[in-house]
Each structure stands twice: as structure tokens, then as C-alpha cells.
Design a protein around this motif. Structure first.
Motif, mmCIF file in Angstrom:
data_model
loop_
_atom_site.group_PDB
_atom_site.id
_atom_site.type_symbol
_atom_site.label_atom_id
_atom_site.label_comp_id
_atom_site.label_asym_id
_atom_site.label_seq_id
_atom_site.Cartn_x
_atom_site.Cartn_y
_atom_site.Cartn_z
ATOM 1 N N ILE A 55 0.817 -1.212 0.000
ATOM 2 C CA ILE A 55 0.000 0.000 0.000
ATOM 3 C C ILE A 55 0.854 1.267 0.000
ATOM 4 O O ILE A 55 0.531 2.237 -0.689
ATOM 5 C CB ILE A 55 -1.016 0.008 1.166
ATOM 6 C CG1 ILE A 55 -1.945 1.230 1.083
ATOM 7 C CG2 ILE A 55 -0.324 -0.050 2.515
ATOM 8 C CD1 ILE A 55 -2.821 1.302 -0.137
ATOM 9 N N GLU A 56 1.962 1.258 0.718
ATOM 10 C CA GLU A 56 2.799 2.465 0.792
ATOM 11 C C GLU A 56 3.294 2.901 -0.587
ATOM 12 O O GLU A 56 3.548 4.078 -0.807
ATOM 13 C CB GLU A 56 4.027 2.242 1.689
ATOM 14 C CG GLU A 56 3.720 1.831 3.104
ATOM 15 C CD GLU A 56 3.716 0.319 3.301
ATOM 16 O OE1 GLU A 56 4.423 -0.162 4.197
ATOM 17 O OE2 GLU A 56 3.006 -0.386 2.557
ATOM 18 N N ASN A 57 3.431 1.956 -1.513
ATOM 19 C CA ASN A 57 3.903 2.280 -2.858
ATOM 20 C C ASN A 57 2.811 2.834 -3.758
ATOM 21 O O ASN A 57 3.092 3.256 -4.883
ATOM 22 C CB ASN A 57 4.509 1.037 -3.521
ATOM 23 C CG ASN A 57 5.718 0.522 -2.774
ATOM 24 O OD1 ASN A 57 6.421 1.288 -2.109
ATOM 25 N ND2 ASN A 57 5.954 -0.772 -2.846
ATOM 26 N N HIS A 58 1.564 2.835 -3.311
ATOM 27 C CA HIS A 58 0.447 3.239 -4.164
ATOM 28 C C HIS A 58 -0.352 4.414 -3.612
ATOM 29 O O HIS A 58 -1.229 4.924 -4.293
ATOM 30 C CB HIS A 58 -0.478 2.043 -4.408
ATOM 31 C CG HIS A 58 0.206 0.929 -5.128
ATOM 32 N ND1 HIS A 58 0.403 0.935 -6.494
ATOM 33 C CD2 HIS A 58 0.790 -0.201 -4.661
ATOM 34 C CE1 HIS A 58 1.058 -0.161 -6.846
ATOM 35 N NE2 HIS A 58 1.305 -0.863 -5.750
ATOM 36 N N ILE A 59 -0.063 4.832 -2.400
ATOM 37 C CA ILE A 59 -0.844 5.911 -1.777
ATOM 38 C C ILE A 59 -0.848 7.172 -2.636
ATOM 39 O O ILE A 59 -1.884 7.812 -2.794
ATOM 40 C CB ILE A 59 -0.329 6.203 -0.349
ATOM 41 C CG1 ILE A 59 -0.712 5.038 0.578
ATOM 42 C CG2 ILE A 59 -0.881 7.519 0.177
ATOM 43 C CD1 ILE A 59 -0.139 5.122 1.975
ATOM 44 N N HIS A 60 0.283 7.510 -3.222
ATOM 45 C CA HIS A 60 0.376 8.739 -4.027
ATOM 46 C C HIS A 60 -0.607 8.733 -5.204
ATOM 47 O O HIS A 60 -1.056 9.782 -5.649
ATOM 48 C CB HIS A 60 1.807 8.927 -4.542
ATOM 49 C CG HIS A 60 2.223 7.879 -5.524
ATOM 50 N ND1 HIS A 60 2.636 6.621 -5.124
ATOM 51 C CD2 HIS A 60 2.261 7.879 -6.877
ATOM 52 C CE1 HIS A 60 2.916 5.894 -6.199
ATOM 53 N NE2 HIS A 60 2.698 6.633 -7.262
ATOM 54 N N ALA A 61 -0.980 7.560 -5.694
ATOM 55 C CA ALA A 61 -1.893 7.455 -6.836
ATOM 56 C C ALA A 61 -3.358 7.423 -6.406
ATOM 57 O O ALA A 61 -4.248 7.421 -7.246
ATOM 58 C CB ALA A 61 -1.573 6.206 -7.641
ATOM 59 N N LEU A 62 -3.602 7.415 -5.111
ATOM 60 C CA LEU A 62 -4.969 7.285 -4.592
ATOM 61 C C LEU A 62 -5.454 8.599 -3.983
ATOM 62 O O LEU A 62 -6.023 8.630 -2.897
ATOM 63 C CB LEU A 62 -5.019 6.141 -3.566
ATOM 64 C CG LEU A 62 -4.533 4.787 -4.082
ATOM 65 C CD1 LEU A 62 -4.503 3.758 -2.969
ATOM 66 C CD2 LEU A 62 -5.385 4.307 -5.244
ATOM 67 N N LYS A 63 -5.243 9.675 -4.697
ATOM 68 C CA LYS A 63 -5.529 11.018 -4.203
ATOM 69 C C LYS A 63 -7.008 11.265 -3.910
ATOM 70 O O LYS A 63 -7.344 12.104 -3.083
ATOM 71 C CB LYS A 63 -5.036 12.053 -5.202
ATOM 72 C CG LYS A 63 -3.530 12.132 -5.302
ATOM 73 C CD LYS A 63 -3.129 13.157 -6.358
ATOM 74 C CE LYS A 63 -1.655 13.351 -6.476
ATOM 75 N NZ LYS A 63 -0.863 12.214 -6.805
ATOM 76 N N ASP A 64 -7.908 10.562 -4.599
ATOM 77 C CA ASP A 64 -9.334 10.820 -4.396
ATOM 78 C C ASP A 64 -9.951 9.977 -3.276
ATOM 79 O O ASP A 64 -11.130 10.149 -2.952
ATOM 80 C CB ASP A 64 -10.113 10.634 -5.694
ATOM 81 C CG ASP A 64 -9.938 9.267 -6.317
ATOM 82 O OD1 ASP A 64 -8.984 8.554 -5.944
ATOM 83 O OD2 ASP A 64 -10.751 8.903 -7.184
ATOM 84 N N VAL A 65 -9.161 9.110 -2.647
ATOM 85 C CA VAL A 65 -9.668 8.310 -1.536
ATOM 86 C C VAL A 65 -9.922 9.217 -0.338
ATOM 87 O O VAL A 65 -9.063 10.000 0.049
ATOM 88 C CB VAL A 65 -8.681 7.175 -1.160
ATOM 89 C CG1 VAL A 65 -9.080 6.508 0.149
ATOM 90 C CG2 VAL A 65 -8.578 6.154 -2.281
ATOM 91 N N ASN A 66 -11.123 9.112 0.240
ATOM 92 C CA ASN A 66 -11.409 9.902 1.436
ATOM 93 C C ASN A 66 -11.930 9.054 2.596
ATOM 94 O O ASN A 66 -12.313 9.592 3.628
ATOM 95 C CB ASN A 66 -12.329 11.087 1.133
ATOM 96 C CG ASN A 66 -13.605 10.699 0.432
ATOM 97 O OD1 ASN A 66 -13.935 9.526 0.293
ATOM 98 N ND2 ASN A 66 -14.319 11.695 -0.042
#
Length: 174
Positions: A100-111
Motif C-alpha cells: 500500500i505504501e507504494n500506491h498511496i500517491h496514486a490514490l488522491k481521491d480516496v477519502n
């Protein structure tokens, strides 16, 4: 699934070790707390360390807009895909295999972040520090009951047997 449009449906569970689906009564407590604050309907959810996808599917069942399921284990992610097919909600789902740490930057719309990592590895604090704070971001974390946390803005902190549930608003420090 405990409530909502998929209520009563049983998810496929893995036969391999290491996956620990959230118990129904704990899932009910989590989503009752979130829904009482209107923090599910319309949200974009990330079910990190998804296992079977139970947390993400519960959110979708209760009106979340869509869910991104993340797990490093390909077998768990395949079971989550099967569960999405079974529930007929695959169009609301996205699947990512990896840390998950490698993908957080791509998940900007997650709230709405649902974190249920393997116990006793310190992963909750590690992941939360990588999630960019925003005024609309909520984090729900499931962890071992004796874990100490140093989060700000906690609005829910309960222990159920061996499991501790912590929820917080992940806002910028002002």
C-alpha cells in the motif's frame, strides 16, 4: 455482509493462512460509527490489506461510491475479485496488487481509508503517515488491542476482544 444492499451475502474466504477477516460484529460497530457521522455514503474507499475485501464491500453495500482494494498477496486479491463478481459490483471496484505504501500517491481521491494490516508489524502508523492529510479524509484502522497510537483527531477508539478499532479525521495541522 452485515447491512445495506448486499446484506446477508456471505463472502468467499481464503483457505490459506494469514488472512483474518473482520468479524461481523466488529464490522457492524465500525460502520455504525461511520454512518452515524455520515462518513460512508458517496465516499471513495481504500480497503488496504484487503484480504477478502469485507471492509470495502461493506462500505459499498452501505452506499460508498467506489472502492480500491489493495493487497500484496495475489491469492487474497483474487478472492476479493471473486467476491466483487459474486456481489455484482465489479464496476465500482479497482484492484491493486502490491504494498500500500507504494500506491498511496496514486490514490488522491480516496477519502475513507480502511486499514486492517497483519498484527504486530507497526503497519497502521507507517501507512497513516504516508496518507496526505485533507479536510475530508477519514481513517479507520483495525489493530491488536494493546497497540498504542499517537494520532490526532481520534473520534472513535474501542476494543473488541483482541481487536482495537481507531477512527480519526486525517486533517492538515494548522
Amino acid at each position: 455482509i452485515v447491512a445495506g444492499q448486499f446484506r446477508g451475502r456471505r463472502l468467499i474466504t481464503p483457505s490459506h493462512e494469514g488472512v483474518r477477516p473482520t468479524l461481523d460484529r466488529i464490522r457492524q460497530a465500525i460502520f455504525t460509527a461511520l454512518e452515524s457521522r455520515d462518513l460512508v455514503r458517496g465516499r471513495v474507499v481504500c480497503d488496504a490489506f484487503c484480504g477478502t475485501g469485507a471492509l470495502g464491500f461493506e462500505a459499498l453495500s452501505r452506499g460508498a461510491q467506489r472502492c480500491i482494494f489493495v493487497d500484496r498477496d495475489p491469492q487474497s486479491l483474487n478472492i476479493t475479485r471473486e467476491n466483487a463478481r459474486f456481489l455484482r459490483c465489479k464496476d465500482q471496484c479497482h484492484f491493486i496488487q502490491g504494498e500500500i505504501e507504494n500506491h498511496i500517491h496514486a490514490l488522491k481521491d480516496v477519502n475513507l481509508w480502511c486499514l486492517d494490516p497483519p498484527y504486530y508489524q507497526g503497519l497502521v502508523e507507517k501507512v497513516v503517515t504516508h496518507i496526505p492529510p485533507r479536510d475530508d479524509v477519514v481513517v479507520m484502522a483495525e489493530m491488536e488491542k494493546d497497540t498504542s497510537v499517537s494520532f490526532d483527531n481520534i473520534f472513535f477508539d474501542r476494543v473488541y476482544g483482541t481487536t482495537r478499532i481507531v477512527m480519526l479525521y486525517h486533517r492538515p495541522n494548522i
